[in-house]
Design a protein around this motif. Structure first.
Motif, PDB file in Angstrom:
ATOM      1  N   ALA A  85       0.850  -1.206   0.000  1.00 21.48           N
ATOM      2  CA  ALA A  85       0.000   0.000   0.000  1.00 21.48           C
ATOM      3  C   ALA A  85       0.881   1.249   0.000  1.00 21.48           C
ATOM      4  CB  ALA A  85      -0.946  -0.002   1.196  1.00 21.48           C
ATOM      5  N   ALA A  86       1.995   1.193   0.724  1.00 28.64           N
ATOM      6  CA  ALA A  86       2.910   2.344   0.756  1.00 28.64           C
ATOM      7  C   ALA A  86       3.537   2.554  -0.632  1.00 28.64           C
ATOM      8  CB  ALA A  86       3.990   2.118   1.811  1.00 28.64           C
ATOM      9  N   ILE A  87       4.006   1.468  -1.237  1.00 29.42           N
ATOM     10  CA  ILE A  87       4.594   1.582  -2.585  1.00 29.42           C
ATOM     11  C   ILE A  87       3.532   2.072  -3.572  1.00 29.42           C
ATOM     12  CG2 ILE A  87       5.636   0.297  -4.512  1.00 29.42           C
ATOM     13  CD1 ILE A  87       7.016  -1.500  -2.451  1.00 29.42           C
ATOM     14  N   ALA A  88       2.312   1.564  -3.414  1.00 28.71           N
ATOM     15  CA  ALA A  88       1.216   1.972  -4.308  1.00 28.71           C
ATOM     16  C   ALA A  88       0.984   3.478  -4.244  1.00 28.71           C
ATOM     17  CB  ALA A  88      -0.076   1.245  -3.929  1.00 28.71           C
ATOM     18  N   ALA A  89       1.027   4.028  -3.040  1.00 29.12           N
ATOM     19  CA  ALA A  89       0.765   5.466  -2.880  1.00 29.12           C
ATOM     20  C   ALA A  89       1.824   6.285  -3.616  1.00 29.12           C
ATOM     21  CB  ALA A  89       0.724   5.829  -1.401  1.00 29.12           C
ATOM     22  N   VAL A  90       3.079   5.876  -3.484  1.00 34.69           N
ATOM     23  CA  VAL A  90       4.165   6.594  -4.178  1.00 34.69           C
ATOM     24  C   VAL A  90       3.969   6.474  -5.688  1.00 34.69           C
ATOM     25  CG1 VAL A  90       6.662   6.679  -4.588  1.00 34.69           C
ATOM     26  CG2 VAL A  90       5.786   6.200  -2.273  1.00 34.69           C
ATOM     27  N   ASP A  91       3.721   5.258  -6.144  1.00 40.23           N
ATOM     28  CA  ASP A  91       3.565   5.002  -7.585  1.00 40.23           C
ATOM     29  C   ASP A  91       2.408   5.820  -8.171  1.00 40.23           C
ATOM     30  OD1 ASP A  91       4.283   2.939  -9.874  1.00 40.23           O
ATOM     31  OD2 ASP A  91       2.091   3.008  -9.759  1.00 40.23           O
ATOM     32  N   THR A  92       1.270   5.822  -7.461  1.00 36.79           N
ATOM     33  CA  THR A  92       0.087   6.550  -7.940  1.00 36.79           C
ATOM     34  C   THR A  92       0.379   8.048  -8.028  1.00 36.79           C
ATOM     35  OG1 THR A  92      -1.302   4.887  -6.859  1.00 36.79           O
ATOM     36  CG2 THR A  92      -2.380   6.913  -7.536  1.00 36.79           C
ATOM     37  N   ALA A  93       1.021   8.576  -6.992  1.00 34.55           N
ATOM     38  CA  ALA A  93       1.340  10.014  -6.987  1.00 34.55           C
ATOM     39  C   ALA A  93       2.291  10.360  -8.140  1.00 34.55           C
ATOM     40  CB  ALA A  93       1.948  10.399  -5.638  1.00 34.55           C
ATOM     41  N   LEU A  94       3.224   9.449  -8.440  1.00 30.44           N
ATOM     42  CA  LEU A  94       4.179   9.741  -9.532  1.00 30.44           C
ATOM     43  C   LEU A  94       3.493   9.686 -10.903  1.00 30.44           C
ATOM     44  CD1 LEU A  94       7.488   7.998  -8.332  1.00 30.44           C
ATOM     45  CD2 LEU A  94       6.773  10.398  -8.064  1.00 30.44           C
ATOM     46  N   TRP A  95       2.522   8.777 -11.070  1.00 28.28           N
ATOM     47  CA  TRP A  95       1.752   8.767 -12.335  1.00 28.28           C
ATOM     48  C   TRP A  95       0.942  10.058 -12.470  1.00 28.28           C
ATOM     49  CZ3 TRP A  95       2.207   6.010 -16.604  1.00 28.28           C
ATOM     50  CH2 TRP A  95       2.811   4.755 -16.559  1.00 28.28           C
ATOM     51  N   ASP A  96       0.383  10.519 -11.349  1.00 22.87           N
ATOM     52  CA  ASP A  96      -0.380  11.770 -11.354  1.00 22.87           C
ATOM     53  C   ASP A  96       0.529  12.928 -11.809  1.00 22.87           C
ATOM     54  OD1 ASP A  96      -2.548  13.482 -10.883  1.00 22.87           O
ATOM     55  OD2 ASP A  96      -2.161  13.634  -8.723  1.00 22.87           O
ATOM     56  N   ILE A  97       1.730  12.956 -11.245  1.00 22.96           N
ATOM     57  CA  ILE A  97       2.694  14.015 -11.606  1.00 22.96           C
ATOM     58  C   ILE A  97       3.096  13.900 -13.081  1.00 22.96           C
ATOM     59  CG2 ILE A  97       5.113  14.755 -11.246  1.00 22.96           C
ATOM     60  CD1 ILE A  97       4.618  14.115  -8.217  1.00 22.96           C
ATOM     61  N   LYS A  98       3.368  12.681 -13.531  1.00 25.23           N
ATOM     62  CA  LYS A  98       3.793  12.495 -14.934  1.00 25.23           C
ATOM     63  C   LYS A  98       2.704  12.981 -15.899  1.00 25.23           C
ATOM     64  CE  LYS A  98       6.494   8.893 -16.098  1.00 25.23           C
ATOM     65  NZ  LYS A  98       7.724   9.555 -16.579  1.00 25.23           N
ATOM     66  N   GLY A  99       1.452  12.671 -15.547  1.00 25.10           N
ATOM     67  CA  GLY A  99       0.343  13.141 -16.385  1.00 25.10           C
ATOM     68  C   GLY A  99       0.274  14.662 -16.427  1.00 25.10           C
ATOM     69  N   LYS A 100       0.412  15.277 -15.259  1.00 23.76           N
ATOM     70  CA  LYS A 100       0.341  16.745 -15.218  1.00 23.76           C
ATOM     71  C   LYS A 100       1.502  17.372 -15.985  1.00 23.76           C
ATOM     72  CE  LYS A 100      -2.098  17.000 -10.804  1.00 23.76           C
ATOM     73  NZ  LYS A 100      -1.919  17.240  -9.368  1.00 23.76           N
ATOM     74  N   LEU A 101       2.696  16.781 -15.859  1.00 26.81           N
ATOM     75  CA  LEU A 101       3.853  17.330 -16.591  1.00 26.81           C
ATOM     76  C   LEU A 101       3.645  17.192 -18.100  1.00 26.81           C
ATOM     77  CD1 LEU A 101       6.816  15.998 -14.395  1.00 26.81           C
ATOM     78  CD2 LEU A 101       6.056  18.378 -14.608  1.00 26.81           C
ATOM     79  N   ALA A 102       3.012  16.104 -18.520  1.00 28.67           N
ATOM     80  CA  ALA A 102       2.767  15.876 -19.952  1.00 28.67           C
ATOM     81  C   ALA A 102       1.535  16.632 -20.445  1.00 28.67           C
ATOM     82  CB  ALA A 102       2.587  14.373 -20.207  1.00 28.67           C
ATOM     83  N   GLY A 103       0.704  17.103 -19.509  1.00 30.51           N
ATOM     84  CA  GLY A 103      -0.548  17.751 -19.895  1.00 30.51           C
ATOM     85  C   GLY A 103      -1.584  16.759 -20.397  1.00 30.51           C
TER      86      GLY A 103
END
Ligand code: EZ4
Ligand code: CO
Length: 404
Positions: A85-103
Motif C-alpha cells: 500500500a505504501a509503494i502503491a501510494a508513491v507510484d500513484t502520486a508519480l503517475w499523477d505528476i507524470k500526467g500533469k507534466l505531460a498535460g
C-alpha cells in the motif's frame, strides 16, 4: 529533471479513515496517492512517514519504474499489505505528476482508451429477499448495468453486505475494538439460491448479477454453491474461499461453471500466479492501492490477459477517491477489462477529495484533466481527525473464529 522536494502523509476521517500521500516537485507540480488499509491505517502512515518519504526527497519524479523497484527490492522485505500500500501510494502520486507534466490524463500515458467508459457494478442488499430484490430495482433505475446482490440470512446477525438506510455501507465500526459477528455456513448455503431465484424471476436473464461470498466457505462448499446457482447465470461468484491455498480452486473448478472472481486482498502478482496460470479464476479483483499501484496492477492484468482472465477491481468505500480515479484510468486503457466495483462515497468524502470522474449511464468516466483528475483539500481534511475503526471479527455459533 523534475525533483521531488516534499512528501507528506495526510491521515483524515471524512466519513471514514483515509491515508493519502502527497508528493511535491521543484517545479510546483504535485501528485496524490491513496495508502488506505482499512483497520490498519496508521501502520501504512508510519511506513511512509518514517521509512519512505525521506528516501523520496531529491529523486527524479519521472522515474516511476525505477522508484518502484527501489522501494520493493530495496526494502529487502518483500510484499505484504502494508509495504505494498505504501509503494502503491508513491507510484500513484508519480503517475499523477507524470500526467500533469505531460498535460495528459493518465489513461493516455497507458496507451489511450480501449473503451468508451468503465462499466461498474453497484451494490443491492436487504434484510429479506424481497427487500434485496427491490434494492436491485433501485440500482437498475439509476442506470447500473450490473448489480451485486447480498441479503440477510435467517439466523445470522449482522450479515456481511447488508445494511439499512441510504448511507454508504461501511463494514468498519468506530471504536477501539472490532465488533463480532456470527456465521453459519449451513444457513447461508440454504438461503442464497432463493435470493438469486427471486432476482432472476423479477429481472429476467439480461441483468448482470454478482454475489460476494467474502471468503467464508471451503472449496467443496463453494463448489456446491456454484453448482446450485448455475441456472441463475451469475457473472461471478466472488471470494468463495480464502485464497492463500491457490490450488484449492481446482476443486471448485472441477464442479461448477459459475465464474469465479477473487483477489481484493491480494497485494502482488504472486498471490494469483497459480490461479491465473491454471485458469482457476475468471476475474482478478486486485486494485491500485492494495496491489502496488498502477505500475504493478498493470503487470498483473497483462499477465491475466495471457490466460483469458479479466480485471474486476475492488471499489469499496474504504478505497479513497484517489484510488478510484487511478483504477479508472487503468480500466479504460487495458484490453482485458472486465468490470469495476463502485460504491459511491459519502458526500463529505467527495468534498475532501475533489475529483473529475463521473457516473453516467452505468459507466464511470475518468475525465480529461491532466494526471489523475483528483486531489485532496488538506485544510478541509484537517477538520476530520483519525478515529480508530476496525473491520468485524466473525465467529461460528460455538465461538470459533472464522474468516470474516
Ligand atoms: O469487505 O472493502 O467487494 N467488496 C468487499 C468490501 C470489503 C471491504 C473491506 O475493507 O468485499 O466490502
Ligand atoms: Co468483496
Amino acid at each position: 529533471m523534475t525533483t521531488i522536494v516534499d512528501a507528506s502523509v495526510i491521515v483524515s476521517c471524512p466519513g471514514r479513515n483515509f491515508v493519502t500521500l502527497k508528493i511535491r516537485t521543484d517545479d510546483g507540480v504535485s501528485g496524490v496517492g491513496d495508502a488506505t488499509l482499512n483497520g490498519r491505517e496508521l501502520a501504512v502512515a508510519s511506513y511512509l512517514r518514517d521509512h519512505v518519504c525521506p528516501l523520496l526527497i531529491g529523486r527524479d519524479a519521472q522515474r516511476i519504474e525505477d522508484t518502484w523497484q527501489y522501494l520493493y527490492k530495496g526494502a529487502y522485505w518483500r510484499r505484504g499489505p502494508v509495504t505494498m500500500a505504501a509503494i502503491a501510494a508513491v507510484d500513484t502520486a508519480l503517475w499523477d505528476i507524470k500526467g500533469k507534466l505531460a498535460g495528459l490524463p493518465v489513461y493516455q500515458l497507458l496507451g489511450g482508451r480501449s473503451r468508451e467508459g468503465v462499466t461498474v457494478y453497484g451494490h443491492a442488499n436487504g434484510e429479506s429477499v424481497a427487500e434485496a430484490v427491490d434494492d436491485v430495482a433501485r440500482l437498475v433505475d439509476l442506470g447500473y448495468r450490473a448489480v451485486r446482490v447480498q441479503c440477510g440470512i435467517p439466523g445470522i446477525e449482522k450479515m456481511y453486505g447488508v445494511h439499512k438506510g441510504s448511507t454508504p455501507y461501511e463494514p468498519a465500526g468506530a471504536g477501539a475494538r472490532p465488533v463480532e459477528a456470527t456465521w453459519s455456513t449451513q444457513r447461508y448455503l440454504t438461503h442464497v439460491p432463493r435470493l438469486f431465484e427471486a432476482v432472476r424471476d423479477r429481472f429476467g436473464p439480461d441483468l448482470t448479477l454478482l454475489h460476494d461470498v467474502h471468503h467464508r466457505l471451503t472449496p467443496i462448499e463453494a463448489a456446491r454453491l456454484g453448482k446450485r446457482v448455475e441456472d441463475y447465470a451469475l457473472h461471478w461468484l466472488e471470494d468463495p474461499v480464502p485464497a492463500e491455498l491457490q490450488e484449492g480452486f481446482r476443486l471448485i473448478r472441477t464442479h461448477t461453471t459459475t465464474p469465479i472472481a477473487v483477489g481484493e486482498v491480494f497485494n502482488s502478482i504472486w498471490d494469483c500466479q497459480q490461479l491465473v496460470a491454471e485458469q482457476l479464476v475468471d476475474f482478478v479483483r486486485a486494485t491500485v492501492v492494495h496491489a502496488g499501484g498502477i505500475t504493478h496492477l498493470r503487470r498483473i492484468f497483462d499477465y491475466c490477459a495471457l490466460y483469458h482472465v479479466r480485471s474486476g477491481s475492488h471499489g469499496a468505500t474504504d478505497l479513497s477517491p484517489v484510488c478510484m480515479a487511478a483504477a479508472l484510468h487503468l480500466d479504460v486503457a487495458i484490453p482485458n477489462f472486465g468490470l469495476q466495483e463502485y460504491m459511491p462515497h459519502a458526500e463529505v468524502t467527495d468534498e475532501v477529495f475533489p475529483r473529475s470522474y463521473r457516473f453516467a449511464d452505468g459507466y464511470l468516466h475518468p475525465g480529461e484533466e491532466p494526471g489523475l483528475g483528483v486531489d485532496i483539500d488538506e485544510k478541509l481534511a484537517a477538520r476530520y481527525p483519525y478515529q480508530p475503526a476496525y473491520l468485524p471479527v466473525n465467529r461460528l455459533t460455538d465461538g470459533t473464529v472464522h474468516s470474516w
